[in-house]
Design a protein around this motif. Structure first.
Motif, PDB file in Angstrom:
ATOM      1  N   PRO A 192       5.187   6.993  -2.895  1.00 52.72           N
ATOM      2  CA  PRO A 192       5.483   7.009  -1.451  1.00 52.72           C
ATOM      3  C   PRO A 192       6.653   7.943  -1.151  1.00 52.72           C
ATOM      4  O   PRO A 192       7.590   8.040  -1.947  1.00 52.72           O
ATOM      5  N   TRP A 193       6.577   8.609  -0.022  1.00 54.42           N
ATOM      6  CA  TRP A 193       7.637   9.571   0.298  1.00 54.42           C
ATOM      7  C   TRP A 193       8.115   9.402   1.735  1.00 54.42           C
ATOM      8  O   TRP A 193       7.393   8.916   2.605  1.00 54.42           O
ATOM      9  N   CYS A 194       9.355   9.817   1.913  1.00 55.00           N
ATOM     10  CA  CYS A 194       9.915  10.029   3.251  1.00 55.00           C
ATOM     11  C   CYS A 194      10.270  11.505   3.307  1.00 55.00           C
ATOM     12  O   CYS A 194      11.191  11.951   2.626  1.00 55.00           O
ATOM     13  N   LEU A 195       9.497  12.272   4.063  1.00 50.99           N
ATOM     14  CA  LEU A 195       9.755  13.708   4.168  1.00 50.99           C
ATOM     15  C   LEU A 195      10.595  13.982   5.410  1.00 50.99           C
ATOM     16  O   LEU A 195      10.162  13.715   6.534  1.00 50.99           O
ATOM     17  N   HIS A 196      11.798  14.475   5.180  1.00 48.12           N
ATOM     18  CA  HIS A 196      12.645  14.883   6.300  1.00 48.12           C
ATOM     19  C   HIS A 196      12.354  16.339   6.618  1.00 48.12           C
ATOM     20  O   HIS A 196      12.865  17.249   5.958  1.00 48.12           O
ATOM     21  N   LEU A 197      11.474  16.539   7.607  1.00 47.22           N
ATOM     22  CA  LEU A 197      11.160  17.894   8.071  1.00 47.22           C
ATOM     23  C   LEU A 197      12.181  18.241   9.142  1.00 47.22           C
ATOM     24  O   LEU A 197      12.111  17.759  10.271  1.00 47.22           O
ATOM     25  N   SER A 198      13.156  19.026   8.745  1.00 45.76           N
ATOM     26  CA  SER A 198      14.335  19.244   9.576  1.00 45.76           C
ATOM     27  C   SER A 198      14.352  20.681  10.088  1.00 45.76           C
ATOM     28  O   SER A 198      14.875  21.588   9.431  1.00 45.76           O
TER      29      SER A 198
ATOM     30  N   PHE B 173       4.041  20.562   0.966  1.00 43.13           N
ATOM     31  CA  PHE B 173       4.568  19.354   0.329  1.00 43.13           C
ATOM     32  C   PHE B 173       3.548  18.225   0.397  1.00 43.13           C
ATOM     33  O   PHE B 173       3.253  17.572  -0.600  1.00 43.13           O
ATOM     34  N   ILE B 174       2.989  18.031   1.575  1.00 42.24           N
ATOM     35  CA  ILE B 174       2.022  16.935   1.765  1.00 42.24           C
ATOM     36  C   ILE B 174       0.855  17.096   0.801  1.00 42.24           C
ATOM     37  O   ILE B 174       0.400  16.138   0.175  1.00 42.24           O
ATOM     38  N   ASP B 175       0.402  18.335   0.635  1.00 42.57           N
ATOM     39  CA  ASP B 175      -0.738  18.577  -0.272  1.00 42.57           C
ATOM     40  C   ASP B 175      -0.330  18.383  -1.723  1.00 42.57           C
ATOM     41  O   ASP B 175      -1.115  17.895  -2.541  1.00 42.57           O
TER      42      ASP B 175
ATOM     43  N   LEU C 157      16.225   4.207  -0.482  1.00 38.55           N
ATOM     44  CA  LEU C 157      14.780   4.424  -0.658  1.00 38.55           C
ATOM     45  C   LEU C 157      14.417   4.563  -2.137  1.00 38.55           C
ATOM     46  O   LEU C 157      13.442   3.970  -2.603  1.00 38.55           O
ATOM     47  N   ASN C 158      15.202   5.331  -2.874  1.00 34.86           N
ATOM     48  CA  ASN C 158      14.925   5.492  -4.310  1.00 34.86           C
ATOM     49  C   ASN C 158      14.898   4.132  -5.001  1.00 34.86           C
ATOM     50  O   ASN C 158      14.086   3.889  -5.894  1.00 34.86           O
ATOM     51  N   ALA C 159      15.788   3.233  -4.558  1.00 28.78           N
ATOM     52  CA  ALA C 159      15.881   1.912  -5.199  1.00 28.78           C
ATOM     53  C   ALA C 159      14.581   1.121  -5.064  1.00 28.78           C
ATOM     54  O   ALA C 159      14.321   0.209  -5.848  1.00 28.78           O
ATOM     55  N   ILE C 160      13.766   1.469  -4.080  1.00 31.36           N
ATOM     56  CA  ILE C 160      12.473   0.777  -3.936  1.00 31.36           C
ATOM     57  C   ILE C 160      11.312   1.726  -4.226  1.00 31.36           C
ATOM     58  O   ILE C 160      10.185   1.527  -3.762  1.00 31.36           O
ATOM     59  N   GLY C 161      11.627   2.782  -4.978  1.00 33.06           N
ATOM     60  CA  GLY C 161      10.553   3.649  -5.464  1.00 33.06           C
ATOM     61  C   GLY C 161       9.994   4.625  -4.444  1.00 33.06           C
ATOM     62  O   GLY C 161       8.846   5.051  -4.552  1.00 33.06           O
ATOM     63  N   VAL C 162      10.794   4.981  -3.447  1.00 33.84           N
ATOM     64  CA  VAL C 162      10.341   5.937  -2.434  1.00 33.84           C
ATOM     65  C   VAL C 162      11.113   7.239  -2.575  1.00 33.84           C
ATOM     66  O   VAL C 162      12.341   7.219  -2.715  1.00 33.84           O
ATOM     67  N   ARG C 163      10.390   8.348  -2.598  1.00 35.17           N
ATOM     68  CA  ARG C 163      11.053   9.666  -2.642  1.00 35.17           C
ATOM     69  C   ARG C 163      11.652   9.979  -1.272  1.00 35.17           C
ATOM     70  O   ARG C 163      11.019   9.734  -0.240  1.00 35.17           O
TER      71      ARG C 163
ATOM     72  N   MET D  64       0.871  -1.166   0.000  1.00 38.10           N
ATOM     73  CA  MET D  64       0.000   0.000   0.000  1.00 38.10           C
ATOM     74  C   MET D  64       0.908   1.216   0.000  1.00 38.10           C
ATOM     75  O   MET D  64       2.094   1.083   0.211  1.00 38.10           O
ATOM     76  N   GLN D  65       0.345   2.416  -0.247  1.00 36.90           N
ATOM     77  CA  GLN D  65       1.227   3.564  -0.165  1.00 36.90           C
ATOM     78  C   GLN D  65       1.501   3.916   1.282  1.00 36.90           C
ATOM     79  O   GLN D  65       0.605   4.250   2.043  1.00 36.90           O
ATOM     80  N   LYS D  66       2.748   3.803   1.651  1.00 34.70           N
ATOM     81  CA  LYS D  66       3.158   4.236   2.978  1.00 34.70           C
ATOM     82  C   LYS D  66       4.002   5.490   2.820  1.00 34.70           C
ATOM     83  O   LYS D  66       4.627   5.699   1.780  1.00 34.70           O
ATOM     84  N   ASN D  67       4.001   6.300   3.858  1.00 34.11           N
ATOM     85  CA  ASN D  67       4.879   7.464   3.876  1.00 34.11           C
ATOM     86  C   ASN D  67       5.603   7.523   5.215  1.00 34.11           C
ATOM     87  O   ASN D  67       5.211   6.832   6.163  1.00 34.11           O
TER      88      ASN D  67
END
Lengths: 540, 540
Positions: free
Chosen positions: B223-229, B215-217, B91-97, B5-8
């Motif tokens: 699927p994404w991993c957002l690093h909110l730093s 970004f979320i909108d 992550l990119n290798a498995i299609g995740v931003r 499923m789409q996970k983030n």
């Protein structure tokens, strides 16, 4: 950093040549006058060590000037990570060609190159895939029929000269002929006393020697470092006539081993003693039939070096060419009940090393022998300094030997190190060791050799009392303090920042306090404190 | 390895947030209900450690999943060597931003990229120059006027909203106004109790929070991993109203320090105690005037996280988004007579860590606290496994926390490590330490924290008897065995093959014995021996 004159380097490496199989290193029956002559006009090192007793990792250390734990190519065919700085990077930066002729055992990090979008066929791609060498001719020396990628230029050369077949390296250069005309494989030691099917002239060592002469004749005015990387005396142990029976079993040195070594043997040694090649090399018929051929292959090398050195002289290059003679590691040849290499007895990990520096500064040390602890990573900085470059200390982990060649005799180091990752070996299975923990580290000082073995007791040899390394003191209460000192030496060494390669110490030192210039004020209460800090730091 | 499923992943990092400045971690007066709510539905880790107590090296470990000694970026602005594999690569290798919003402190290895012919402006070049992130917006948070490269989007945003000037970050967001209208710099601690010149809404933390919502909108179905730093609560210590005076000195926790700490102080600690920021932060007026503002900045963060979490819920993303809350390191704030960070007391090196896994498998652990020893390098493998990828053990040096989140409670590790290279620090000069030796390593287990300091005696704290780390046992005879055990732990850890990243253990294990297939026969006497070996190895 320009060059005052054209200098060159002839960087000769043999494969699996034991340090003590040369007459200048004390062999009684194997006379190597040409290597000895080089020693007579250079310095011969009696305590030089390979960074690993295995081809691949040892060579990657020669070619990067970095410890195995730093470059990470810990076993044969473990790709050298892309981006690892090589001798070629350093030499090219000062206008010196770094040329390969022969073996490197380099395996390119194609996955890493792909990740960085580097085309393996591009100039930069090839340069990195070939470990920082400009390839004049590469030949890693082992070309069994089953190897799909086995197509050395040497095979074409043999075909062109009438030695036919798809793989004449195998069927001619490394096979003998049986009584009924059948092929006898050079891979099998029972055939080691037979002559190869080709004459000396066409065999690998003379071929590579002539190729070196070709390069020297073709080279333009650009300074070069030619890595003449011979394939022999590495197995297959098969020599052409007359070298196949030039020596007999009475001229073979006695095996360095004792019955005691087979009692309460250290588990790591014991595991390697079980390997088939250790068992084979421990047999008397191996000594009688194979070692004379090993000696013959070395004699052939020495004869060829005579021709090569004469050619250099004829070309008038002997006055500006540094000549280095060494090997990537040794060969147990049945000593300590072991075969091949891989472990840390001198038979395997100590290397012959002779350096001839033609410059006047070296006149004071000609013919000297040095007892200094030298590591193979010392060659890269030596070459760079000889060629007029500056040494990046963080990246290059060895010491230039130039001062020593020029008469300085400050100790280079207190400890020399060598490393083993045996995860790829059957010993790892026999010992039921996790692949990630299958490691050992050798450290030696003037007197002792200590071997740290992950998950096992250590080994300790007193090289002054026991130069043959027959008596393991690792468990003796009496030596616990010595062992502890070496543990500390390994700890301090392994904790060094082997990977901090993007900044030099100099860059770090000069950038201290820059945050003030940049307006980054860390923890100042008021402007007065800032002003004080500025003037204290000589800024404002 | 496809995704079911789409996970983030929402990977929230604060800058220089002390673990104990959150109410769920026990702060009495600083209430952080939104962080606490996250802890109530996830797991809160009580023994999580940064791989280094400094921004740059600590972050490079978060972003590569590797120890500082492995990635080699040992201090702020030390470029991360080109080719070092990042979380983004995995992550990119498995299609995740792998998306960046905020600070990374990454410095690109432009010299290494040039050497490999990588165009810094190309897609691959930018990806590597940005430490494996797709940059939504980068802002490293410090933009003094003197910085030539200081042009964050945030400055444009402030200008667009009527806060004029070349560097409104400095002149509005991090300055206050004096009685006669003059600018009072946020860099100076004497001004910490004044409100920033801009309203809360326009300050950095709310700005970055809204950018995260943008970004979320905007995000598509990938699927994404957002690093909110986040940039705060890192100095400059200046908060907008009402956060600038929301707390008063009576609500500041007592300093963790003793007079004894200033007697026979360990030389490394003593050198850092001499730094101006340590002296400033040790003053009473620092506690009274600055710490309340530090608390206000954290309160502002918590308020903003409330808005962000509500936004996630409104978007229906709270059921498939893993949320991680942590910090890159802590802040001494005068504890132990020290300021800023850099050393290994919990105030500096321990980090807050809360992980919310939305999956059903985690229902059994919601609201739990864990005493397990966690390292910051555990996050990368956790993210990769959560996203359905396979973990490259040789490259990623931490452990996935997913099993723990799903109720398993096997110990992750016996020892946690953290590293310091203080060659860039004035302490290195004060101690007259060679740049290459200016290092220390912390190792802690359940009970003790041991600190190896190159060239000096070690430090040892018993965290059970002395949780405040006021009593250094490093010199006590009674603890010599404990110290020795930790030395061994460091030795075993540092000797690991941190650089053998081009082959996995699995690849090594499956390739054992391949030389037989390839026709390379090492040390066989005759064909019978070869055949025996073949059948023994299940080949033929």
């Amino acid at each position: 950093m320009g060059l005052l004159m054209q200098k060159n380097i002839l960087f000769i490496m043999c494969d699996q040549l034991r340090f003590d199989y040369l007459s200048c290193y004390g062999h009684e029956h194997l006379h190597t006058p040409n290597v000895d002559a080089l020693a007579a006009k250079g310095i011969r090192f009696n305590n030089a060590y390979a960074q690993s007793p295995i081809c691949g990792p040892s060579r990657m250390s020669f070619y990067t000037g970095r410890y195995v734990r730093s470059h990470g190519s810990t076993w044969n065919c473990t790709p050298l990570r892309i981006g690892e700085p090589t001798l070629g990077d350093h030499l090219n930066a000062i206008g010196v060609r770094n040329v390969l002729l022969g073996k490197t055992h380099m395996r390119a990090d194609r996955e890493g190159m792909k990740r960085l979008g580097i085309d393996c066929e591009s100039e930069i791609g090839l340069f990195n895939a070939e470990c920082g060498f400009e390839v004049y001719e590469r030949d890693d020396g082992l070309h069994p029929d089953a190897y799909q990628d086995a197509c050395p230029r040497y095979n074409q050369y043999l075909n062109d000269n009438g030695f036919d077949g798809a793989n004449p390296w195998q069927s001619w250069a490394n096979s003998a002929k049986g009584e009924s005309g059948e092929l006898l494989s050079g891979w099998l030691m029972e055939n080691a006393d037979k002559p190869a099917r080709i004459p000396d002239y066409y065999s690998e060592t003379p071929y590579l020697t002539r190729r070196a002469m070709d390069f020297i004749d073709d080279a333009n005015d650009t300074p070069w470092c030619l890595h003449l990387s011979y394939i022999k005396p590495h197995w297959p142990y098969m020599a052409p006539a007359p070298y196949h029976n030039m020596y007999n079993s009475t001229q073979v040195q006695a095996a360095i081993r004792s019955e005691e070594e087979t009692q309460n043997t250290h588990p790591l040694l014991n595991a390697f003693m079980q390997h088939n090649y250790s068992q084979t090399c421990s047999r008397d018929d191996f000594r009688e039939r194979v070692i004379p051929t090993y000696m013959g292959l070395i004699k052939q090398l020495d004869d060829q070096l005579g021709l090569l050195f004469a050619h250099l002289e004829k070309r008038g290059l002997n006055e500006d060419t540094m000549i280095v003679f060494t090997s990537d590691h040794g060969d147990y040849l049945g000593d300590h009940w072991l075969g091949d290499k891989e472990l840390f007895h001198d038979a395997a990990v100590k290397i012959p090393l002779i350096i001839f520096d033609p410059s006047k500064d070296a006149d004071g040390t000609r013919g000297h022998t040095s007892q200094q602890l030298v590591e193979s990573i010392d060659l890269a900085p030596t070459f760079i300094e000889y060629m007029g470059g500056r040494i990046k200390k963080n990246v290059l982990e060895g010491h230039s030997l130039l001062p020593l060649l020029h008469g300085e005799n400050k100790p280079l180091r207190r400890y020399a190190f060598s490393e083993l990752d045996y995860a790829s070996s059957y010993a790892c299975i026999q010992l039921n060791m996790a692949s990630t923990d299958a490691r050992a580290v050798m450290v030696r000082d003037k007197q002792y050799k200590y071997i740290y073995v992950e998950g096992m007791r250590p080994l300790l040899f007193d090289l002054q009392q026991d130069p043959q390394e027959l008596n393991d003191l690792g468990t003796s209460e009496k030596y616990q303090n010595i062992c502890q000192r070496f543990e500390w030496a390994i700890l301090k060494w392994s904790l060094k920042h082997h990977n901090r390669i993007t900044l030099t110490d100099e860059q770090i030192e000069t950038s201290r306090g820059n945050e003030l210039d940049e307006g980054i004020f860390i923890g100042y209460w008021d402007q007065d404190e800032v002003n004080q800090a500025m003037s204290k730091a000589g800024k404002s």
